[in-house]
Design an enzyme around this catalytic site. Structure first.
Site, PDB file in Angstrom:
ATOM      1  N   LYS A 240       0.853  -1.181   0.000  1.00 36.40           N
ATOM      2  CA  LYS A 240       0.000   0.000   0.000  1.00 36.40           C
ATOM      3  C   LYS A 240       0.888   1.230   0.000  1.00 36.40           C
ATOM      4  CE  LYS A 240      -3.666   2.216   2.652  1.00 36.40           C
ATOM      5  NZ  LYS A 240      -4.504   2.125   3.860  1.00 36.40           N
TER       6      LYS A 240
ATOM      7  N   LYS B 197      -2.193  -1.506  -3.841  1.00 39.31           N
ATOM      8  CA  LYS B 197      -3.070  -0.350  -3.770  1.00 39.31           C
ATOM      9  C   LYS B 197      -2.254   0.927  -3.838  1.00 39.31           C
ATOM     10  CE  LYS B 197      -6.136   1.733  -0.510  1.00 39.31           C
ATOM     11  NZ  LYS B 197      -6.407   1.802   0.890  1.00 39.31           N
TER      12      LYS B 197
HETATM   13  C1  PBG Z   1      -7.287   2.908   5.334  1.00 41.32           C
HETATM   14  C2  PBG Z   1      -7.729   2.847   3.931  1.00 41.32           C
HETATM   15  C3  PBG Z   1      -7.589   3.839   2.946  1.00 41.32           C
HETATM   16  C4  PBG Z   1      -8.199   3.346   1.790  1.00 41.32           C
HETATM   17  C5  PBG Z   1      -8.684   2.077   2.082  1.00 41.32           C
HETATM   18  N1  PBG Z   1      -8.348   1.770   3.406  1.00 41.32           N
HETATM   19  C6  PBG Z   1      -7.076   5.214   2.993  1.00 41.32           C
HETATM   20  C7  PBG Z   1      -5.821   5.639   3.558  1.00 41.32           C
HETATM   21  O1  PBG Z   1      -4.843   4.915   3.718  1.00 41.32           O
HETATM   22  O2  PBG Z   1      -5.812   6.825   3.861  1.00 41.32           O
HETATM   23  C8  PBG Z   1      -8.283   4.091   0.492  1.00 41.32           C
HETATM   24  C9  PBG Z   1      -9.282   3.610  -0.478  1.00 41.32           C
HETATM   25  C10 PBG Z   1      -9.565   4.545  -1.592  1.00 41.32           C
HETATM   26  O3  PBG Z   1      -8.939   5.593  -1.775  1.00 41.32           O
HETATM   27  O4  PBG Z   1     -10.493   4.218  -2.351  1.00 41.32           O
HETATM   28  N2  PBG Z   1      -8.277   2.483   6.223  1.00 41.32           N
END
Ligand code: PBG
Length: 323
Positions: A194, A247
């Site tokens: 991520k 991601k």
């Molecule tokens: C954290 C989380 C995030 C997303 C999914 N789980 C955001 C972050 O790390 O700030 C992002 C998903 C998206 O942008 O569609 N709980």
């Protein structure tokens, strides 16, 4: 050599193109994200994500039934609690928003695969993904909270848990907690790779989870790094992850492809909020053909190697695939 070889022979007509097509997308691949709020009869559109809503559990159940009728059988849940504190307590309370939502969904439509996001940022007053000390998230102190959160989701009936916090060691701690409680068959879909991405902007409005100070760069990955992604994947697999996720998706197709080639587990990709909003905005301006761009993006994510695609487009695509 030309003219012996003419690539255009296999492009002559749609039936031939269909015959030799290498990649196709199906509703089976999709996971649809839902934002769940407390209260009743609430449904509020997220301004930066047209077509997506924060909604209370009663509306979520309606949505689940609609998804089922569209052939979409997988959802991932994000909670918007009514109270936040420094330790994100509502994330792991037995009657938290996600725990209640999971129970209600599994009661209403038992066959729906319910995935839950395990992370504290939606529940902490500071908006970071763990316990904050000295202006940074303390990794090791955060782990036990995450495992409590994961356990509470599984107790409520979650089918798969998806830790997205990016703390080191969280997969092994969660795996051990699940084993100890007898949840030996609950898969962990790890957000292994991520990135600290600006593409999460609209989601943070949707989930009300923007950090109140600083950023997430001390725990999420540097977008410039490719080899480090494999390191994260290897560690999470050793710790007991069953599915690994990349991601965001679109700017990281090389990473998806690397992981597909170098591992033997299903690979998930998260087509994140910013990727969705760009398409919706450009379409609203009349600058692109929304349907075609959406299908091209999702096909590219699949072609790169994703077996599972988490996407806000799931319903839009399902309607096209069924038409
Ligand atoms: C954290 C989380 C995030 C997303 C999914 N789980 C955001 C972050 O790390 O700030 C992002 C998903 C998206 O942008 O569609 N709980």
């Amino acid at each position: 050599m030309f003219p012996t070889h003419r690539c255009r022979r296999l492009r002559k007509s749609e039936p031939i193109r269909r015959l030799v097509r290498e990649t196709s997308i199906s509703v089976d691949d999709f996971v649809y994200p839902l934002f769940v709020t407390t209260g009743k009869m609430l449904k509020k559109e997220i301004s930066s994500m047209p077509g997506c809503y924060q909604q209370s559990i009663d509306y979520v159940i309606k949505e689940i039934k609609e998804l089922q009728s569209l052939g979409i059988n997988n959802v991932i849940l994000f909670g918007i609690p009514d109270k936040k504190d420094d330790l994100g307590s509502s994330a792991y309370s037995e009657n938290g928003i996600i725990q209640n939502a999971v129970k209600a969904i599994k009661d209403a439509v038992p066959s729906m695969i319910v995935i839950t996001d395990v992370c504290l940022c939606e529940y902490t007053s500071h908006g970071h993904c763990g316990i904050v000390e000295d202006k940074d998230v303390n990794n090791d102190k955060t782990l036990s909270l995450l495992s409590n959160q994961a356990l509470s989701h599984v107790r409520a009936g979650a089918d798969i848990i998806a830790p997205s916090d990016m703390m080191d060691g969280r997969i092994s701690i969660i795996r051990e907690a699940l084993e100890n409680e007898g949840f030996i068959n609950t898969p962990i879909m790890s957000y292994a790779v991520k990135y600290a991405s600006a593409f999460y902007g609209p989601f943070r409005e949707a989930a009300e989870s923007a950090p109140k100070f600083g950023d997430r760069k001390t725990y999420q990955m540097d977008p410039a790094n490719r080899r480090e992604a494999m390191r994260e994947v290897i560690l999470d697999l050793e710790e007991g992850a069953d599915i690994v996720m990349v991601k965001p998706a679109l700017s990281y197709l090389d990473i998806i492809s690397d992981i597909k080639d170098n591992s033997f587990v299903p690979v998930a990709a998260y087509n994140v909020s910013g990727e969705y909003s760009l398409v919706k905005a450009a379409s609203k301006m009349g600058w692109i053909d929304e349907q075609k761009v959406m299908l091209e993006i999702l096909t590219s994510i699949k072609r790169a190697g994703a077996d599972i695609i988490i996407t806000y487009f799931a319903k839009d695509v399902a309607r096209i695939l069924h038409s």
